[in-house]
Design a protein around this motif. Structure first.
Motif, PDB file in Angstrom:
ATOM      1  N   GLU A  27      33.777  58.807 -12.141  1.00 45.06           N
ATOM      2  CA  GLU A  27      34.759  59.679 -11.509  1.00 45.06           C
ATOM      3  C   GLU A  27      35.637  58.492 -11.715  1.00 45.06           C
ATOM      4  O   GLU A  27      35.794  57.868 -12.147  1.00 45.06           O
ATOM      5  CB  GLU A  27      34.935  59.349  -9.848  1.00 45.06           C
ATOM      6  N   CYS A  28      36.722  59.959 -12.693  1.00 47.77           N
ATOM      7  CA  CYS A  28      38.319  59.613 -12.434  1.00 47.77           C
ATOM      8  C   CYS A  28      39.169  59.246 -11.801  1.00 47.77           C
ATOM      9  O   CYS A  28      39.216  59.566 -10.522  1.00 47.77           O
ATOM     10  CB  CYS A  28      39.195  60.061 -14.266  1.00 47.77           C
ATOM     11  N   LEU A  29      40.083  58.503 -12.568  1.00 45.51           N
ATOM     12  CA  LEU A  29      40.904  57.978 -11.832  1.00 45.51           C
ATOM     13  C   LEU A  29      41.767  59.261 -10.884  1.00 45.51           C
ATOM     14  O   LEU A  29      42.037  59.646  -8.988  1.00 45.51           O
ATOM     15  CB  LEU A  29      42.084  57.158 -12.159  1.00 45.51           C
ATOM     16  N   VAL A  30      42.281  60.245 -11.572  1.00 41.37           N
ATOM     17  CA  VAL A  30      43.140  61.305 -11.116  1.00 41.37           C
ATOM     18  C   VAL A  30      42.184  61.953  -9.514  1.00 41.37           C
ATOM     19  O   VAL A  30      42.958  62.181  -8.545  1.00 41.37           O
ATOM     20  CB  VAL A  30      43.352  62.673 -12.446  1.00 41.37           C
ATOM     21  N   CYS A  31      40.842  62.576 -10.135  1.00 41.50           N
ATOM     22  CA  CYS A  31      39.937  63.531  -9.598  1.00 41.50           C
ATOM     23  C   CYS A  31      39.653  62.458  -7.658  1.00 41.50           C
ATOM     24  O   CYS A  31      39.356  63.230  -7.321  1.00 41.50           O
ATOM     25  CB  CYS A  31      38.241  63.455 -10.168  1.00 41.50           C
ATOM     26  N   TYR A  32      39.610  61.199  -7.847  1.00 35.85           N
ATOM     27  CA  TYR A  32      39.151  60.424  -6.912  1.00 35.85           C
ATOM     28  C   TYR A  32      40.337  60.391  -5.967  1.00 35.85           C
ATOM     29  O   TYR A  32      40.395  60.722  -5.122  1.00 35.85           O
ATOM     30  CB  TYR A  32      39.093  58.186  -7.737  1.00 35.85           C
ATOM     31  N   HIS A 117      34.504  69.360  -9.616  1.00 38.71           N
ATOM     32  CA  HIS A 117      33.961  68.179  -9.862  1.00 38.71           C
ATOM     33  C   HIS A 117      33.947  67.622 -11.131  1.00 38.71           C
ATOM     34  O   HIS A 117      34.373  67.949 -12.051  1.00 38.71           O
ATOM     35  CB  HIS A 117      32.620  68.298  -9.831  1.00 38.71           C
ATOM     36  N   CYS A 118      34.021  65.912 -11.155  1.00 38.87           N
ATOM     37  CA  CYS A 118      35.024  65.090 -12.073  1.00 38.87           C
ATOM     38  C   CYS A 118      33.832  65.306 -13.505  1.00 38.87           C
ATOM     39  O   CYS A 118      32.799  65.345 -13.362  1.00 38.87           O
ATOM     40  CB  CYS A 118      35.413  63.587 -11.857  1.00 38.87           C
ATOM     41  N   MET A 119      34.560  64.998 -14.748  1.00 38.29           N
ATOM     42  CA  MET A 119      33.972  65.957 -15.516  1.00 38.29           C
ATOM     43  C   MET A 119      33.688  63.679 -16.472  1.00 38.29           C
ATOM     44  O   MET A 119      32.938  63.734 -17.423  1.00 38.29           O
ATOM     45  CB  MET A 119      34.651  66.302 -16.641  1.00 38.29           C
ATOM     46  N   GLY A 120      34.569  63.276 -15.796  1.00 37.36           N
ATOM     47  CA  GLY A 120      33.707  61.504 -15.378  1.00 37.36           C
ATOM     48  C   GLY A 120      34.505  61.067 -16.653  1.00 37.36           C
ATOM     49  O   GLY A 120      35.175  61.635 -17.937  1.00 37.36           O
ATOM     50  N   PRO A 128      42.540  60.234 -17.046  1.00 35.79           N
ATOM     51  CA  PRO A 128      41.793  60.652 -15.813  1.00 35.79           C
ATOM     52  C   PRO A 128      40.720  61.708 -17.171  1.00 35.79           C
ATOM     53  O   PRO A 128      40.486  61.396 -17.699  1.00 35.79           O
ATOM     54  CB  PRO A 128      43.317  61.956 -15.969  1.00 35.79           C
ATOM     55  N   CYS A 129      39.639  62.473 -15.908  1.00 40.98           N
ATOM     56  CA  CYS A 129      39.269  63.516 -16.886  1.00 40.98           C
ATOM     57  C   CYS A 129      39.537  64.799 -18.176  1.00 40.98           C
ATOM     58  O   CYS A 129      40.256  64.374 -17.473  1.00 40.98           O
ATOM     59  CB  CYS A 129      37.541  63.431 -16.977  1.00 40.98           C
ATOM     60  N   LEU A 130      38.397  65.281 -18.830  1.00 42.10           N
ATOM     61  CA  LEU A 130      38.913  66.348 -19.618  1.00 42.10           C
ATOM     62  C   LEU A 130      39.535  67.031 -18.109  1.00 42.10           C
ATOM     63  O   LEU A 130      40.531  68.333 -19.035  1.00 42.10           O
ATOM     64  CB  LEU A 130      37.770  66.655 -20.363  1.00 42.10           C
ATOM     65  N   LEU A 131      39.183  67.790 -16.989  1.00 37.99           N
ATOM     66  CA  LEU A 131      40.625  68.339 -16.237  1.00 37.99           C
ATOM     67  C   LEU A 131      41.796  68.074 -15.745  1.00 37.99           C
ATOM     68  O   LEU A 131      42.048  69.058 -15.297  1.00 37.99           O
ATOM     69  CB  LEU A 131      39.527  68.166 -14.897  1.00 37.99           C
ATOM     70  N   TRP A 132      42.208  66.966 -16.444  1.00 38.85           N
ATOM     71  CA  TRP A 132      43.430  67.105 -16.605  1.00 38.85           C
ATOM     72  C   TRP A 132      44.668  66.608 -17.434  1.00 38.85           C
ATOM     73  O   TRP A 132      44.065  66.121 -18.395  1.00 38.85           O
ATOM     74  CB  TRP A 132      43.695  65.573 -15.703  1.00 38.85           C
ATOM     75  N   LYS A 133      45.987  66.860 -17.425  1.00 41.18           N
ATOM     76  CA  LYS A 133      46.493  66.802 -19.214  1.00 41.18           C
ATOM     77  C   LYS A 133      47.994  66.027 -18.392  1.00 41.18           C
ATOM     78  O   LYS A 133      48.445  66.419 -17.207  1.00 41.18           O
ATOM     79  CB  LYS A 133      46.397  67.666 -19.760  1.00 41.18           C
TER      80      LYS A 133
HETATM   81 ZN   LIG Z   1      38.400  63.687 -12.975  1.00 41.54          ZN
END
Ligand SMILES: [Zn+2]
Ligand SMILES: [Zn+2]
Length: 138
Positions: A27-32, A117-120, A128-133
């Motif tokens: 799980e990435c920082l931002v999703c967490y 769910h976090c993309m990892g 962050p994972c790809l879900l965030w920019k």
């Molecule tokens: Zn994430």
């Protein structure tokens, strides 16, 4: 209640708090941070620091880096420093389709449960994972 029962209850509370605030694998920082905000709200930099302590203890400059990106506290990580990549999220398969994006304001809903769910990310990363920019500074 006897002392023993009180101690046992406290231990159980500590254990379940630890379970609830665990970082999921990859799980990435931002999703967490976003997930913890949904559950517990913003109390300063608590969640970014917990993420760091659990996954990337050597990232000592994390808080400072986030501040420079406009995130002085946890909720601003998901509001000011980063924003969900709605374009990518909208392109995900249907099982990810939990969007609750406010189209009127284009606003990132605070601690939005619409984020899939976090993309990892790789272990030890604070990216962050790809879900965030990155959110452009104004
Ligand atoms: Zn994430
Ligand atoms: Zn905050």
């Amino acid at each position: 209640m006897s002392q023993e029962i009180v101690f046992e209850l406290e231990r159980e509370l500590t254990r379940s708090a630890e379970r609830l605030t665990k970082v999921r694998p990859y799980e990435c920082l931002v999703c967490y941070v976003n997930r913890m905000l949904e559950e517990f709200g913003c109390t300063g930099s608590r969640w970014m620091l917990r993420y760091r302590d659990l996954t990337a203890p050597r990232a000592t400059a994390l808080e400072e880096r986030m501040r420079k990106m406009g995130a002085g506290c946890d909720c601003e990580v998901c509001l000011s420093a980063f924003e969900p990549d709605w374009h990518l999220i909208a392109s995900l398969p249907r099982q990810f389709d939990r969007l609750r994006w406010n189209a009127d304001t284009s606003a990132v809903e605070k601690a939005s449960p619409a984020i899939p769910h976090c993309m990892g990310v790789r272990r030890g990363s604070t990216q962050p994972c790809l879900l965030w920019k990155r959110r452009p500074r104004r």
